[in-house]
Design a protein around this motif. Structure first.
Motif, PDB file in Angstrom:
ATOM      1  N   THR A   1       0.829  -1.122  -0.034  1.00  0.00           N
ATOM      2  CA  THR A   1      -0.076  -0.012  -0.019  1.00  0.00           C
ATOM      3  C   THR A   1       0.830   1.110  -0.049  1.00  0.00           C
ATOM      4  OG1 THR A   1      -1.651  -0.993   1.291  1.00  0.00           O
ATOM      5  CG2 THR A   1      -1.754   1.420   1.470  1.00  0.00           C
ATOM      6  N   LEU A   2       2.165   1.130   0.799  1.00  0.00           N
ATOM      7  CA  LEU A   2       2.872   2.503   0.926  1.00  0.00           C
ATOM      8  C   LEU A   2       3.732   2.731  -0.351  1.00  0.00           C
ATOM      9  CD1 LEU A   2       4.158   4.571   2.730  1.00  0.00           C
ATOM     10  CD2 LEU A   2       5.683   2.892   3.381  1.00  0.00           C
ATOM     11  N   TYR A   3       4.084   1.496  -0.819  1.00  0.00           N
ATOM     12  CA  TYR A   3       4.797   1.726  -2.216  1.00  0.00           C
ATOM     13  C   TYR A   3       3.814   2.138  -3.461  1.00  0.00           C
ATOM     14  CZ  TYR A   3       9.390   0.531  -0.324  1.00  0.00           C
ATOM     15  OH  TYR A   3      10.420   0.423   0.209  1.00  0.00           O
ATOM     16  N   ASN A   4       2.595   1.723  -3.211  1.00  0.00           N
ATOM     17  CA  ASN A   4       1.521   2.261  -4.180  1.00  0.00           C
ATOM     18  C   ASN A   4       1.447   3.781  -4.523  1.00  0.00           C
ATOM     19  OD1 ASN A   4      -0.679   1.428  -6.469  1.00  0.00           O
ATOM     20  ND2 ASN A   4      -2.001   2.100  -4.812  1.00  0.00           N
ATOM     21  N   TYR A   5       1.826   4.411  -3.392  1.00  0.00           N
ATOM     22  CA  TYR A   5       1.712   5.655  -3.104  1.00  0.00           C
ATOM     23  C   TYR A   5       3.155   6.541  -3.467  1.00  0.00           C
ATOM     24  CZ  TYR A   5      -3.107   5.805  -1.660  1.00  0.00           C
ATOM     25  OH  TYR A   5      -4.494   5.465  -1.581  1.00  0.00           O
ATOM     26  N   PHE A   6       4.183   6.042  -2.788  1.00  0.00           N
ATOM     27  CA  PHE A   6       5.235   6.450  -2.884  1.00  0.00           C
ATOM     28  C   PHE A   6       6.370   5.456  -3.310  1.00  0.00           C
ATOM     29  CE2 PHE A   6       2.921   9.149  -0.017  1.00  0.00           C
ATOM     30  CZ  PHE A   6       2.905  10.292  -0.694  1.00  0.00           C
ATOM     31  N   ALA A   7       7.221   5.713  -4.324  1.00  0.00           N
ATOM     32  CA  ALA A   7       8.153   4.670  -4.924  1.00  0.00           C
ATOM     33  C   ALA A   7       9.346   4.478  -3.884  1.00  0.00           C
ATOM     34  CB  ALA A   7       8.558   4.947  -6.304  1.00  0.00           C
ATOM     35  N   SER A   8       9.759   5.638  -3.007  1.00  0.00           N
ATOM     36  CA  SER A   8      10.930   5.292  -2.399  1.00  0.00           C
ATOM     37  C   SER A   8      10.677   6.278  -1.139  1.00  0.00           C
ATOM     38  CB  SER A   8      12.071   5.961  -3.008  1.00  0.00           C
ATOM     39  OG  SER A   8      12.127   7.150  -3.632  1.00  0.00           O
ATOM     40  N   LYS A   9      11.682   5.879  -0.154  1.00  0.00           N
ATOM     41  CA  LYS A   9      11.859   7.070   1.070  1.00  0.00           C
ATOM     42  C   LYS A   9      12.155   8.461   0.571  1.00  0.00           C
ATOM     43  CE  LYS A   9      15.257   6.835   3.969  1.00  0.00           C
ATOM     44  NZ  LYS A   9      16.164   6.438   4.979  1.00  0.00           N
ATOM     45  N   GLU A  10      12.967   8.717  -0.341  1.00  0.00           N
ATOM     46  CA  GLU A  10      13.409  10.043  -0.765  1.00  0.00           C
ATOM     47  C   GLU A  10      12.200  10.807  -1.298  1.00  0.00           C
ATOM     48  OE1 GLU A  10      16.884   7.739  -0.282  1.00  0.00           O
ATOM     49  OE2 GLU A  10      15.010   7.374  -1.409  1.00  0.00           O
ATOM     50  N   GLU A  11      11.208   9.936  -2.183  1.00  0.00           N
ATOM     51  CA  GLU A  11      10.013  10.477  -2.662  1.00  0.00           C
ATOM     52  C   GLU A  11       8.866  10.949  -1.670  1.00  0.00           C
ATOM     53  OE1 GLU A  11       6.342   8.884  -5.476  1.00  0.00           O
ATOM     54  OE2 GLU A  11       8.541   8.439  -6.277  1.00  0.00           O
ATOM     55  N   LEU A  12       8.866  10.069  -0.710  1.00  0.00           N
ATOM     56  CA  LEU A  12       8.213  10.290   0.465  1.00  0.00           C
ATOM     57  C   LEU A  12       8.402  11.406   1.328  1.00  0.00           C
ATOM     58  CD1 LEU A  12       5.565   9.562   2.226  1.00  0.00           C
ATOM     59  CD2 LEU A  12       7.045   7.730   3.186  1.00  0.00           C
ATOM     60  N   PHE A  13       9.783  11.574   1.525  1.00  0.00           N
ATOM     61  CA  PHE A  13      10.310  12.723   2.174  1.00  0.00           C
ATOM     62  C   PHE A  13      10.345  14.115   1.631  1.00  0.00           C
ATOM     63  CE2 PHE A  13      13.618  15.564   3.641  1.00  0.00           C
ATOM     64  CZ  PHE A  13      13.476  15.730   5.221  1.00  0.00           C
ATOM     65  N   SER A  14      10.390  14.099   0.255  1.00  0.00           N
ATOM     66  CA  SER A  14      10.018  15.113  -0.650  1.00  0.00           C
ATOM     67  C   SER A  14       8.551  15.839  -0.536  1.00  0.00           C
ATOM     68  CB  SER A  14      10.402  15.151  -2.183  1.00  0.00           C
ATOM     69  OG  SER A  14      11.975  14.877  -2.013  1.00  0.00           O
ATOM     70  N   ALA A  15       7.519  14.579  -0.485  1.00  0.00           N
ATOM     71  CA  ALA A  15       6.289  14.984  -0.377  1.00  0.00           C
ATOM     72  C   ALA A  15       5.844  15.534   0.806  1.00  0.00           C
ATOM     73  CB  ALA A  15       5.291  13.648  -0.810  1.00  0.00           C
ATOM     74  N   VAL A  16       6.493  14.914   2.020  1.00  0.00           N
ATOM     75  CA  VAL A  16       6.425  15.490   3.350  1.00  0.00           C
ATOM     76  C   VAL A  16       6.692  17.010   3.180  1.00  0.00           C
ATOM     77  CG1 VAL A  16       7.041  15.360   5.735  1.00  0.00           C
ATOM     78  CG2 VAL A  16       6.241  13.314   4.418  1.00  0.00           C
ATOM     79  N   VAL A  17       7.983  17.286   2.774  1.00  0.00           N
ATOM     80  CA  VAL A  17       8.561  18.642   2.931  1.00  0.00           C
ATOM     81  C   VAL A  17       7.436  19.468   1.924  1.00  0.00           C
ATOM     82  CG1 VAL A  17      10.187  20.122   2.094  1.00  0.00           C
ATOM     83  CG2 VAL A  17      10.688  17.944   3.192  1.00  0.00           C
ATOM     84  N   PHE A  18       7.041  19.190   0.741  1.00  0.00           N
ATOM     85  CA  PHE A  18       5.914  19.769  -0.063  1.00  0.00           C
ATOM     86  C   PHE A  18       4.710  20.118   0.564  1.00  0.00           C
ATOM     87  CE2 PHE A  18       2.453  20.241  -2.997  1.00  0.00           C
ATOM     88  CZ  PHE A  18       3.011  21.415  -3.806  1.00  0.00           C
ATOM     89  N   ASP A  19       4.306  19.182   1.578  1.00  0.00           N
ATOM     90  CA  ASP A  19       3.190  19.305   2.157  1.00  0.00           C
ATOM     91  C   ASP A  19       3.198  20.358   3.475  1.00  0.00           C
ATOM     92  OD1 ASP A  19       0.447  18.122   2.598  1.00  0.00           O
ATOM     93  OD2 ASP A  19       1.079  17.732   4.736  1.00  0.00           O
ATOM     94  N   ALA A  20       4.368  20.487   4.151  1.00  0.00           N
ATOM     95  CA  ALA A  20       4.649  21.457   5.054  1.00  0.00           C
ATOM     96  C   ALA A  20       4.932  22.923   4.423  1.00  0.00           C
ATOM     97  CB  ALA A  20       5.769  21.003   5.971  1.00  0.00           C
ATOM     98  N   THR A  21       5.663  22.815   3.326  1.00  0.00           N
ATOM     99  CA  THR A  21       5.922  24.285   2.758  1.00  0.00           C
ATOM    100  C   THR A  21       4.890  24.787   1.959  1.00  0.00           C
ATOM    101  OG1 THR A  21       7.140  23.139   0.881  1.00  0.00           O
ATOM    102  CG2 THR A  21       8.498  23.897   2.766  1.00  0.00           C
ATOM    103  N   GLU A  22       3.947  23.785   1.493  1.00  0.00           N
ATOM    104  CA  GLU A  22       2.750  24.495   0.891  1.00  0.00           C
ATOM    105  C   GLU A  22       1.988  25.387   1.359  1.00  0.00           C
ATOM    106  OE1 GLU A  22       0.618  24.910  -2.731  1.00  0.00           O
ATOM    107  OE2 GLU A  22       2.552  24.376  -2.563  1.00  0.00           O
ATOM    108  N   ALA A  23       1.756  24.964   2.738  1.00  0.00           N
ATOM    109  CA  ALA A  23       0.994  25.852   3.615  1.00  0.00           C
ATOM    110  C   ALA A  23       1.717  27.363   3.721  1.00  0.00           C
ATOM    111  CB  ALA A  23       0.765  25.413   4.946  1.00  0.00           C
ATOM    112  N   GLU A  24       2.904  27.276   3.788  1.00  0.00           N
ATOM    113  CA  GLU A  24       3.860  28.566   4.016  1.00  0.00           C
ATOM    114  C   GLU A  24       3.679  29.464   2.680  1.00  0.00           C
ATOM    115  OE1 GLU A  24       8.452  30.120   4.182  1.00  0.00           O
ATOM    116  OE2 GLU A  24       7.880  28.168   5.024  1.00  0.00           O
ATOM    117  N   PHE A  25       3.815  28.591   1.444  1.00  0.00           N
ATOM    118  CA  PHE A  25       3.711  29.465   0.240  1.00  0.00           C
ATOM    119  C   PHE A  25       2.268  29.979  -0.017  1.00  0.00           C
ATOM    120  CE2 PHE A  25       2.984  28.687  -4.513  1.00  0.00           C
ATOM    121  CZ  PHE A  25       3.922  29.948  -4.822  1.00  0.00           C
TER     122      PHE A  25
END
Length: 203
Positions: A43-67
């Protein structure tokens, strides 16, 4: 179906953010995130192919609010520049020094030099915000609300002044929660300094 999929994706991002903050990027595994969620690896890999991709998505989720907060706070309809910039400053500092965003910023700083993650995080957050604020300040300069100057440098100075009183304490993790009164006073001092440097030249 799409709503359920988005709900699950958001749950993954929230859980991953918690695990990354607790253990750091290097020590976090996809298995640990699965355990935290109660989801299968498939299930997890169905959404994110790697830990790096998931981390980037987490950062984007946080910074998008700032933007988005930056976009909303930069109100071109407010004629008085001091009032407009104070509104922006309060919105920015309220977000940056919220517990959730502080935790994510520390995590990004800790991991930034170890891989391409630093560049990605920089582009997702500061670069986009700098572009928006620069455009706003250039518009104000063109309207003679600020003196002519390099709008990008002015945007960096604005950000620096707003964070000047708290940044070191944030970086060394000695910062206590800011009261509304402290934040307002910080913003007023920062914008006064900015307007002293960039206010319009009359006569």
């Amino acid at each position: 179906m799409r709503a359920k999929s988005e709900t699950r994706r958001q749950a993954i991002l929230e859980a991953a953010a918690e695990v990354f903050q607790e253990t750091g990027f290097e020590r976090t595994t996809m298995s640990a995130i699965c355990d935290h969620l109660g989801y299968s690896k498939a299930t997890l890999y169905n959404y994110f192919a790697s830990k790096e991709e998931l981390f980037s998505a987490v950062v984007f989720d946080a910074t998008e609010a700032e933007f988005q907060a930056s976009l909303e706070a930069l109100d071109a309809t407010v004629e008085d520049m001091t009032e407009a910039l104070e509104k922006f400053g309060r919105g920015l500092l309220t977000l940056l020094y919220s517990p959730q965003v502080q935790a994510m910023r520390r995590l990004i700083v800790a991991e930034a030099g170890r891989s391409e993650l630093g560049k990605k995080c920089y582009e997702l957050g500061p670069v986009r915000n700098e572009a928006v604020v620069s455009a706003y300040l250039q518009q104000a300069m063109d309207a003679d609300k600020l003196r002519p100057a390099d709008a990008r440098i002015a945007a960096l100075h604005l950000r620096g002044l707003l964070e000047a009183e708290w940044l070191d304490r944030f970086l060394f993790q000695t910062l206590e929660p800011l009261s509304a009164e402290e934040m307002n006073a910080t913003v007023e001092r920062a914008i006064a300094a900015f307007m002293a440097a960039y206010g319009p030249v009359h006569g």
